[in-house]
Design an enzyme around this catalytic site. Structure first.
Site, PDB file in Angstrom:
ATOM      1  N   GLY A 122      27.798  31.620 -53.742  1.00 53.00           N
ATOM      2  CA  GLY A 122      26.745  32.525 -53.293  1.00 53.00           C
ATOM      3  C   GLY A 122      26.005  33.243 -54.398  1.00 53.00           C
ATOM      4  CG  ASP A 152      12.448  25.646 -35.255  1.00 56.78           C
ATOM      5  OD1 ASP A 152      12.795  26.815 -35.469  1.00 56.78           O
ATOM      6  OD2 ASP A 152      12.990  24.660 -35.780  1.00 56.78           O
ATOM      7  CB  CYS A 158      -0.908   0.018   1.227  1.00 58.53           C
ATOM      8  SG  CYS A 158       0.014   0.112   2.780  1.00 58.53           S
ATOM      9  CB  SER A 170      26.483  22.626 -57.730  1.00 59.26           C
ATOM     10  OG  SER A 170      26.276  23.483 -56.623  1.00 59.26           O
ATOM     11  N   GLY A 188      21.200  31.170 -61.825  1.00 60.32           N
ATOM     12  CA  GLY A 188      21.352  31.932 -60.592  1.00 60.32           C
ATOM     13  C   GLY A 188      20.211  32.905 -60.400  1.00 60.32           C
ATOM     14  CB  ILE A 219      23.932  26.704 -69.175  1.00 58.36           C
ATOM     15  CG1 ILE A 219      23.876  25.699 -70.331  1.00 58.36           C
ATOM     16  CG2 ILE A 219      22.671  26.676 -68.327  1.00 58.36           C
ATOM     17  CD1 ILE A 219      22.745  25.881 -71.280  1.00 58.36           C
ATOM     18  CB  CYS A 266       4.451  -0.393   1.707  1.00 62.74           C
ATOM     19  SG  CYS A 266       3.394  -1.590   2.539  1.00 62.74           S
ATOM     20  CG  ASP A 298      14.615  24.448 -32.060  1.00 62.29           C
ATOM     21  OD1 ASP A 298      15.012  25.581 -32.364  1.00 62.29           O
ATOM     22  OD2 ASP A 298      14.058  23.681 -32.861  1.00 62.29           O
ATOM     23  CG  ASP A 302      15.550  20.718 -34.694  1.00 64.75           C
ATOM     24  OD1 ASP A 302      15.949  21.002 -33.551  1.00 64.75           O
ATOM     25  OD2 ASP A 302      16.052  21.201 -35.726  1.00 64.75           O
TER      26      ASP A 302
END
Length: 731
Positions: free
Chosen positions: A486, A419, A14, A455, A501, A498, A17, A623, A619
């Site tokens: 960039g 997030d 119980c 790339s 961008g 070609i 105990c 975070d 995730d």
């Protein structure tokens, strides 16, 4: 320095105990915390190993009258022994009942010489076999200055037996013979404990299932040989071979082979996943059809499954506030019951007027019945059984709840902060739109993807994945290739120049962009998408948009939270424009954009200071500070990627719907705890007065001690059964 240890304990009956063990262990130097769980019969110990050892704690537990299980084989012995005691007790009790009531059945057995001595010799061996452990624990409790239910049981059983013996030796009148009551009383107690033990075993079945998922053996590849070894002998960087139908023994990476793997124990999904070279696998999952060579990255206690088992066990051993309130009630309960039992005896012996028997005999029966029926077993089982079943159900469905406190807090949450990247969205760029100007789409995809082949930019990976969907398009290596970091790419393919961008990069290369294309670019940028322009031989031939896809259940989850009156907030490091576009699509109430990871926790704190009860859904990796700061941190992600130590709730599957399921599970588990505590309290409030004489006042029948024991056993089992109903709930 602090260590944790789980100690298996037998003999608890119980909440008193639990309190006896906790109070005794807490007094030991070096013990920092101890949580005893009645339903799983374990103590979770936090201690300083420089001051005390788990064996010291085990000795203390045994000093106060309980048994510490040191070997697994002892686990099933208690149930076998209880079954033997129940059979012996009821077999003997029925014989004594027949002898005792023979006078009323008009069978002249009561005329036998030494009739009372016959009952004495039948009752005594059975009673001592059944009840000696109860008397022993009661004595140890009294010596340690603790009042528990074993003391009360001993008083009830001992009083019935002692009065019978005193009648046998002619000190008391013959009407005080209760041999059958003393044996049946002890038998009902054993029956209650047997049913509790069986039911408690069912409550922790989910943990047992998780433990059973672990592989026992592994095929280790060493010096080009296959060697069968126990899983505990494996080390990080070992290479193992997993054959069809075998459990994967480690968390690791596939080096060779290809096979479907059943990951239902992690994801809850029944459809196996294809695993090939470079893919990660989780220990305990099942290899279905092929051979896999796996390099061990985590073994033993570090594997994902081992961490899950540890977390579930820890959660089950925790105590929410509502249980601590119940514990305080129990602390005062036993002295109050002793007063009620004594008061009942005094009233009926000196002031009551029972018509069916002498006042002192009725008072004596009432005294014993109150002691027996008042057992707070149901109180002790109310919270741990519900938590055990709830946590187990969550674990089976990929939802891990760290502790009992979460159950109470989750139902009060007012604000959910999500997030964006990796939580509301997939967390990787994908091609969303493709527009061609005077060229076939297949041809445009061919030129774009062929130039992006070399790339390393994440956008390039998204374009290649997109092109791979079109099986008829065969890519080709460009003759010339130049990547300007960039900005974009210049290359030569099939003799054509070609340029890929952003619009600004093409204009820098002297390529004119007409108004129609500019309008299209503006439209997509307003939607928060990244636009890639494509020129062939210095003429714009198409545009391609890239963005992070919204998870399929995101809108549904946000709508459900809003239906429940919850405020929804999205927090992200992205630009305001991109964030608002995502929020608009899924119906988020509020957007906090341009926030660095380390500042997310500050935003959570600000909302808490305004009086909000905040859940943060992230995730589980970058975070972490925000998850820790929130009232409830919910870490969502795949089983191998989540940070197990981060959130209060861990969602193993990468499914946003599990946010709702986790809250549902918390609410339903807490609801069961409240129901259990209510019924445990209601039971005692109603039945103690019945045992004290109300039953006789209403029906003119004395409430027998045997009935009290049966009712006590039923109350405990009913609480456990109510908790087990959680298994049937759909979350």
């Amino acid at each position: 320095m602090e260590k944790k240890e789980k100690i298996k304990i037998k003999g608890m009956t119980c909440a008193a105990c639990v309190r006896t063990i906790e109070n005794s262990v807490k007094r030991l130097e070096g013990v920092k915390e101890v949580y005893v769980n009645l339903s799983t019969e374990t103590a979770l110990l936090k201690y300083d190993p420089e001051k005390i050892t788990p064996e010291d704690v085990a000795k203390k537990i045994e000093e106060v009258g309980y048994k510490v299980v040191r070997q697994e084989k002892e686990e099933g012995e208690e149930i076998r022994e209880l079954k033997n005691k129940v059979f012996t007790g009821f077999f003997t009790g029925i014989i004594l009942l027949f002898l005792g009531y023979s006078r009323f059945l008009k069978i002249p057995l009561y005329k036998l010489p030494f009739f009372l001595w016959i009952q004495f010799f039948i009752a005594t061996p059975a009673l001592f076999y059944i009840a000696i452990p109860i008397f022993r624990k009661a004595l140890k409790s009294l010596l340690n200055k603790n009042l528990n239910m074993d003391v009360m049981y001993s008083m009830g059983i001992g009083s019935a037996y002692l009065s019978s013996f005193l009648s046998t030796i002619k000190i008391l009148p013959e009407e005080y013979v209760f041999y059958e009551a003393s044996v049946l009383l002890a038998s009902f107690l054993m029956l209650g404990r047997l049913l509790e033990s069986i039911a408690k075993g069912k409550t922790s079945s989910a943990i047992k299932k998780l433990v059973e998922l672990q592989a026992k053996e592994a095929t280790l590849i060493k010096d080009s040989k296959e060697i069968k070894v126990p899983v505990q002998n494996l080390k990080v960087n070992d290479v193992v071979l997993v054959k069809p139908g075998e459990k994967i023994p480690v968390d690791g990476e596939v080096l060779e082979g290809e096979s479907y793997v059943d990951e239902a124990m992690v994801t809850g999904e029944p459809i196996p996943n294809l695993k090939k070279k470079g893919d990660r696998v989780i220990g305990g999952t099942i290899n279905k059809n092929g051979f896999l060579k796996i390099k061990a990255q985590k073994v033993g206690k570090d594997t994902f499954l081992a961490q899950v088992i540890k977390m579930v066990e820890s959660a089950i051993s925790s105590k929410p506030k509502i249980q601590r309130v119940a514990d305080k009630i129990v602390a005062y309960f036993i002295p109050v019951v002793l007063l009620i039992a004594t008061g009942s005896y005094i009233f009926w012996a000196f002031f009551g007027n029972p018509e069916i028997m002498s006042p002192k005999l009725f008072a004596f029966i009432s005294f014993i019945s109150v002691l027996v029926i008042a057992c707070p077993c149901a109180f002790g089982l109310a919270t741990p059984t519900a938590i055990t079943v709830g946590m187990g159900k969550g674990a089976e469905n990929g939802i891990l709840i760290r502790n009992g406190e979460v159950l109470e807090i989750s139902r009060k949450l007012t604000t959910f902060i999500f997030d964006k990247t990796g939580t509301l969205t997939e967390g990787k760029p994908e091609v969303q739109d493709l527009i061609s100007y005077g060229i076939k789409e297949d041809e445009l995809i061919f030129y774009i993807a062929s130039c992006e082949k070399n790339s390393t930019h994440p956008v390039a990976n998204a374009i290649i994945e997109y092109a791979n969907k079109f099986k008829r398009i065969k890519l080709k290596d460009p003759e010339e290739f130049e990547e300007i970091s960039g900005k974009g790419i210049r290359c030569k393919l099939n003799g054509k120049e070609i340029v890929l961008g952003k619009a600004k990069f093409l204009e820098e290369n002297g390529i004119k962009i007409d108004e129609r294309v500019k309008r299209d670019i503006k439209k997509f940028e307003e939607q928060g998408k990244t636009v890639i322009c494509v020129s062939i031989d210095r003429e714009i031939k198409g545009i391609l948009t890239i963005s992070d896809s919204i998870k399929k259940n995101a809108k549904e989850v946000i709508e459900e939270l809003k239906k429940r009156g919850k405020r929804t907030v999205m927090i992200t490091g992205d630009s305001k424009k991109t964030a608002l576009e995502v929020a608009k699509k899924i119906g988020i109430d509020e957007v906090i954009a341009g926030v660095m990871p380390q500042d997310k926790a500050k935003k959570v704190k600000e909302l808490k200071e305004k009086g909000e009860e905040v859940a943060f859904v992230g995730d589980g990796i970058n975070d972490a500070p925000a998850l820790a700061e929130a009232d409830v941190g919910i870490a969502i992600g795949s089983g191998t990627d989540i940070a197990i130590e981060t959130g209060d709730i861990i969602l193993v599957r990468n499914d946003l719907k599990d946010v709702i399921r986790a809250i549902n599970l918390s609410e339903k588990t807490f609801s069961k705890i409240k129901q259990n505590i209510f019924w445990a309290l209601f039971y005692n409030i109603i039945l103690i007065p019945f045992a004290a004489g109300l039953f006789y006042s209403l029906f003119k029948i004395p409430f027998r001690p045997e009935w009290a024991a049966g009712a006590m056993a039923f109350s405990s089992v009913s609480v456990v059964t109510n908790s087990l109903l959680l298994k049937r709930h759909k979350i």
